[in-house]
Scaffold this motif. Structure first.
Motif, mmCIF file in Angstrom:
data_model
loop_
_atom_site.group_PDB
_atom_site.id
_atom_site.type_symbol
_atom_site.label_atom_id
_atom_site.label_comp_id
_atom_site.label_asym_id
_atom_site.label_seq_id
_atom_site.Cartn_x
_atom_site.Cartn_y
_atom_site.Cartn_z
ATOM 1 N N UNK A 275 0.815 -1.209 0.000
ATOM 2 C CA UNK A 275 0.000 0.000 0.000
ATOM 3 C C UNK A 275 0.854 1.267 0.000
ATOM 4 N N UNK A 276 2.102 1.136 0.459
ATOM 5 C CA UNK A 276 2.990 2.302 0.460
ATOM 6 C C UNK A 276 3.318 2.760 -0.955
ATOM 7 N N UNK A 277 3.152 1.842 -1.912
ATOM 8 C CA UNK A 277 3.434 2.176 -3.309
ATOM 9 C C UNK A 277 2.156 2.239 -4.149
ATOM 10 N N UNK B 201 4.727 1.707 21.233
ATOM 11 C CA UNK B 201 5.392 3.019 21.127
ATOM 12 C C UNK B 201 4.741 3.888 20.055
ATOM 13 N N UNK B 202 4.129 3.253 19.050
ATOM 14 C CA UNK B 202 3.476 4.038 17.999
ATOM 15 C C UNK B 202 2.239 4.754 18.534
ATOM 16 N N UNK C 258 -6.366 -4.319 10.691
ATOM 17 C CA UNK C 258 -6.432 -2.878 10.978
ATOM 18 C C UNK C 258 -5.262 -2.446 11.855
ATOM 19 N N UNK C 259 -4.910 -3.269 12.825
ATOM 20 C CA UNK C 259 -3.758 -2.946 13.670
ATOM 21 C C UNK C 259 -2.491 -2.836 12.830
ATOM 22 N N UNK C 260 -2.346 -3.736 11.859
ATOM 23 C CA UNK C 260 -1.171 -3.684 10.981
ATOM 24 C C UNK C 260 -1.173 -2.426 10.126
ATOM 25 N N UNK C 261 -2.345 -2.049 9.626
ATOM 26 C CA UNK C 261 -2.435 -0.851 8.787
ATOM 27 C C UNK C 261 -2.164 0.416 9.604
ATOM 28 N N UNK D 151 0.811 2.965 8.580
ATOM 29 C CA UNK D 151 0.618 4.375 8.216
ATOM 30 C C UNK D 151 0.984 5.328 9.363
ATOM 31 N N UNK D 152 1.117 4.774 10.593
ATOM 32 C CA UNK D 152 1.351 5.541 11.819
ATOM 33 C C UNK D 152 0.063 6.240 12.248
ATOM 34 N N UNK D 153 -0.304 6.119 13.521
ATOM 35 C CA UNK D 153 -1.560 6.735 13.997
ATOM 36 C C UNK D 153 -1.638 8.236 13.738
ATOM 37 N N UNK D 154 -0.492 8.949 13.830
ATOM 38 C CA UNK D 154 -0.564 10.395 13.603
ATOM 39 C C UNK D 154 -0.848 10.740 12.143
ATOM 40 N N UNK D 155 -0.595 9.791 11.230
ATOM 41 C CA UNK D 155 -0.895 10.022 9.815
ATOM 42 C C UNK D 155 -2.265 9.465 9.419
#
Length: 912
Positions: free
Chosen positions: A79-81, A160-161, A113-116, A120-124
């Protein structure tokens, strides 16, 4: 725009069919499905199809929808690409899956969903996190369960995320109190996940967790009486986490916590009882909590003993009350075996008579875990399904308590054992025998007065009618093997133990055979050369077991025979042993194909037997040599084919490794007698060895370099012509900072060069390698983090180079003198150390000023020698006399800096 995406009907149906077929039991169908799914990854909106099937494919089976979720989770990074529209569609649609009516779909969607969110990082992607947190307030229990499940997974995997600020606020400041409140939810599943989620933040020093820790502890105490066993288990887990991470908060409440844990150890639910046992194991392993644990011993030890009694369910699963020696093993009974290459290290405790530097340790790690030799999951007899269980955990906890508290532990345990060891109920007797084995290491000294009772008792239990009692008695007696052999010549404990274990080796119960064979191997190791007078009956029993053992125990039998050979060495080379043992091994050898997995442990066994029997192995050597050569050749050919066609499965390297090790054994056994076979070999032995040095797997290179060293020692005539082509490869493997997996390769390369150098002597053709070798070896000595074994091997090889070419090495003495003395000062006297110190002394005699800054370490290293050889002692005398004469009036001042007792030893031995 993302909401407007619509799948193509044909493509959607094709993908659904593939997902259905992915669960086929046909391996060929699975392979084809995998290939086709890989092709789907080239389609830009492939993730949209997977999400569509998960969230909109309500008419499809739960399995098909779950597979879609798992595929997307496993390939989430694509998904990053992906195009922005694809990512937005996935984000907009996947969240609703946590509200699905199906618990299976909710659970697997939560994992996705946890992996996604982590990707993507929660702040994003704050909308994703906000959606889940909002769903915690839903009136729909299923939606709350799906949301807390997803959040728990995110907390477990990526705490930590979540411990960040988003838009000026910390989500955890809201989430942690919310989780605490949800520990009172009507749904036990929600209560369990809420406790689990909170506990994940204890280890990362989260300020949100610390601010709410009192509330967390309060909810733990409140949940301790929860009617649901999964919640009670999680309470035990959380208390263990707090003990490990925040003992400052838990210790003041220890009275209540201890009472709860002792009570929970008797919980009818095995999972709860196991977690409670784990708490005490965690407690015992933390040395800083010893003073807090000591007052609890009187209550804890009886509770652990109770947990060590087999339950009815255990006995039903074990099916151990039968004579099953003729029942074939199932494939599931055989655990996978892992084989590494042979390594050479200094002082690692696995030494033979000729190679004080040789070991079979392939790890390259010099540090040993405090309880490393006690693997309850492997060693105990109740290994049904190889599961860690309450009984094993309690035994492990008792072991650690014995190490921590010694006599105090024994004082609390002994009165209980006195009643249990002679109890009418065999199950209680069995648990007491297990306890005796568990405390053997930690209570070694305080137990000594009781040995005249303990050891004969254990020997009598080897004949109990119950197989499980016989097997645990074997294991426990093995834990006392050292004591059995302390006064081996008096035979007071040794003979009964040996006779008892030899009987169990031929028991009619497979578990007893296994435990007896393993304990016998331990006794062999402890007895060492002292076992020689008893070899004939041992060999006869072990050979008799060949006709009795099924597959699994046959592998253990090979190990016991190999251990016997390692322990007694050349004492095995006697007709009475050879005529019984070697034909039996040859029969097994001939019956196995080159690709049979059982050939690997047999070859490991033969590697030891060949060395021990030496010339006695000669009649069998040609066939073994030729087969090893064939396996090495075929392994290299297969690897070459694999390198040219990566679509092939990578070939198994274990056959190559053990073949090289067995060839090493033959070289050690026969020496120059093997030279004609090597010289006339087809394919060429030396060409295959050279190719093995290039094999890009450290375990293979490790064994290949070990073989080089053995050839140098025992059969130098065949190695010498090939040195010009081999030496560059040896030198290239020596590094001051090898990667962890290459430490043993570097070790063996350094060791083998030292052996080559000693055999070459002052050969003018060899001098060209000395400077490059110093450039590689000296940095190892100077590097503060070089593994101990590597530092020692490097020091020995430098010393040997100095012995042969002192004028070349001596100018560099000042650079490495200090770390060199520290590296070899504490190792035991042996021939390798002797040759290294002779070389070092030669360097000093050629460059006396080079030792000026390392005078003190040199004195310490010299004084540590117990019995230096006449030549070495003479060199020490020459050095100290020369230094005294050179320093004149400054000598006494120099010696005054040498502390006692080193100074007295130097003065007394050398008159200076």
């Amino acid at each position: 725009m993302a909401e407007q995406w619509v799948p193509q009907a044909a493509g959607l149906q094709q993908l659904i069919e593939l997902l259905k077929n992915s669960s086929s039991s046909d391996s060929e169908v699975q392979r084809q499905v995998a290939q086709q799914l890989e092709q789907f990854q080239t389609i830009p909106d492939y993730p949209c199809y997977l999400v569509y099937i998960l969230t909109h494919g309500k008419s499809e089976s739960e399995t098909t929808r779950t597979v879609a979720a798992l595929i997307l989770k496993n390939n989430a990074r694509m998904l990053l690409k992906s195009p922005t529209s694809v990512v937005e569609y996935v984000k907009a649609n996947v969240l609703d899956a946590v509200r699905d009516p199906s618990p299976m779909i909710r659970t697997n969607s939560g994992t996705l969903i946890a992996s996604l969110l982590a990707l993507f990082e929660p702040q994003n992607w704050p909308q994703g996190l906000f959606y889940l947190v909002t769903a915690l307030d839903s009136t729909d229990t299923g939606a709350r369960e799906g949301a807390i499940d997803a959040l728990d997974k995110l907390c477990q995997d990526f705490p930590r995320k979540l411990d960040v600020e988003i838009g000026g606020q910390r989500p955890l400041d809201y989430m942690v109190p919310k989780f605490i409140s949800m520990t009172s939810d009507a749904s036990p599943r929600i209560r369990q996940h809420a406790l689990s989620a909170i506990s994940q933040f204890a280890s990362i020093e989260s300020q949100s967790f610390n601010a709410n820790i009192d509330g967390f502890m309060a909810c733990l105490f409140r949940s301790a009486a929860d009617p649901n066993p999964d919640v009670r288990r999680m309470v035990c887990t959380c208390l263990s986490v707090l003990l490990r991470e925040r003992s400052d908060k838990l210790v003041p409440e220890l009275s209540n916590v201890a009472s709860f844990m002792l009570y929970s150890m008797q919980d009818k639910e095995e999972t709860v009882a196991l977690e409670a046992c784990e708490f005490w194991l965690t407690f015992a392993e933390d040395i800083e909590l010893v003073d807090s644990l000591r007052p609890l011993l009187d209550n804890l030890i009886p509770a652990l003993l109770q947990c060590m009694i087999y339950t009815e369910d255990d006995l039903a699963m074990l099916e151990a009350d039968i004579d099953d020696t003729n029942v074939p093993d199932r494939d599931s009974d055989i655990r996978p075996q892992h084989y590494g290459g042979k390594a050479h290290g200094v002082g690692d405790g696995h030494q033979d008579a000729q190679h004080a530097f040789k070991s079979r340790d392939a790890s390259g790690d010099d540090e040993e875990d405090e309880f490393e030799d006690y693997d309850y999951d492997d060693d105990l007899d109740d290994d049904f399904a190889s599961e860690w269980n309450k009984r094993k955990c309690a035994a492990a906890a008792l072991d650690v308590l014995a190490v921590r508290f010694g006599a105090d532990c024994l004082g609390a345990l002994l009165p209980l054992l006195k009643d249990r060891l002679w109890h009418q109920d065999w199950l209680i007797r069995e648990s007491a025998v297990l306890a005796l084995g568990a405390i053997a290491e930690g209570c070694m000294d305080p137990l000594e007065p009781h040995l005249p009772t303990i050891l004969p008792y254990l020997c009598t239990q080897l004949q109990d009618p119950k197989p499980l009692l016989r097997s645990i008695a074997c294991w426990s007696l093995g834990r006392y093997a050292h004591w059995c052999t302390v006064n081996i010549e008096q035979n007071q404990y040794f003979i009964p133990a040996l006779e008892g274990l030899l009987r169990t080796v031929l028991d009619n119960n497979k578990k007893v055979q296994e435990a007896g064979c393993s304990a016998l191997a331990t006794l062999e190791e402890e007895a060492g050369p002292g076992l020689a007078p008893f070899l004939e009956p041992i060999v006869q029993n072990l050979v008799a077991a060949f006709s009795k053992y099924q597959h699994k125990n046959l592998l253990i039998l090979y190990d016991a025979i190999g251990t016997l050979a390692d322990s007694v060495g050349e004492a095995l080379n006697r007709p009475a042993c050879i005529e019984v043992l070697l034909p039996a091994l040859e029969q097994k050898w001939s019956a196995l194909q080159d690709d049979d997995d059982d050939l690997i442990p047999l070859m490991e066994c033969l590697s030891s037997v060949t060395v021990a029997t030496g010339p006695g192995f000669s009649p069998y050597a040609p066939a073994v040599f030729q087969r090893c050569l064939r396996i090495v050749h075929e392994s290299l050919v297969r690897y070459q084919a694999y390198m040219q066609n990566p679509d092939m499965d990578e070939p198994e390297k274990s056959y190559l490794i053990v073949s090289l090790d067995l060839l090493s054994g033959l070289v050690q056994a026969l020496g120059e007698l093997l030279a004609p076979m090597i010289t006339n070999s087809d394919p060429s032995f030396m060409n295959l060895l050279a190719a093995s040095l290039q094999y890009p797997q450290p375990a293979v290179q490790q064994s290949a370099f070990a073989l080089i060293g053995d050839l140098a020692i025992y059969c130098f005539s065949v190695l010498k012509p090939f040195l010009p082509s081999i030496m560059p490869e040896l030198i290239s493997q020596i590094s001051g900072e090898p990667r962890a997996e290459y430490v043993s390769v570097c070790n063996n390369a350094a060791w083998s060069i030292g052996e080559v150098a000693i055999r070459c002597g002052p050969d003018p053709d060899f001098v060209q390698y000395v400077q490059p070798l110093l450039q590689s070896l000296v940095p190892i000595l100077l590097h503060p983090k070089s593994p101990k074994s590597l530092t020692e091997n490097a020091a020995v090889t430098i010393g040997r180079l100095g012995y042969i070419f002192p004028s070349v090495v001596a100018p560099h003495l000042e650079v490495f003198a200090d770390p060199w003395c520290q590296a070899l000062g504490d190792i035991k006297d042996n021939a390798e150390k002797d040759s290294a110190f002779k070389g070092f002394c030669s360097l000093i005699l050629n460059n006396a000023s080079g030792i000026s800054k390392a005078f003190l370490p040199f004195c310490h290293a010299t004084a540590k020698w117990q019995a230096p050889s006449l030549e070495l002692n003479s060199m020490f005398q020459q050095i100290f006399s020369g230094l005294k004469a050179m320093l004149g009036s400054s000598w006494e001042g120099q010696m005054a800096q040498v502390p006692e007792p080193t100074r007295s030893i130097i003065r007394q031995r050398y008159g200076v």
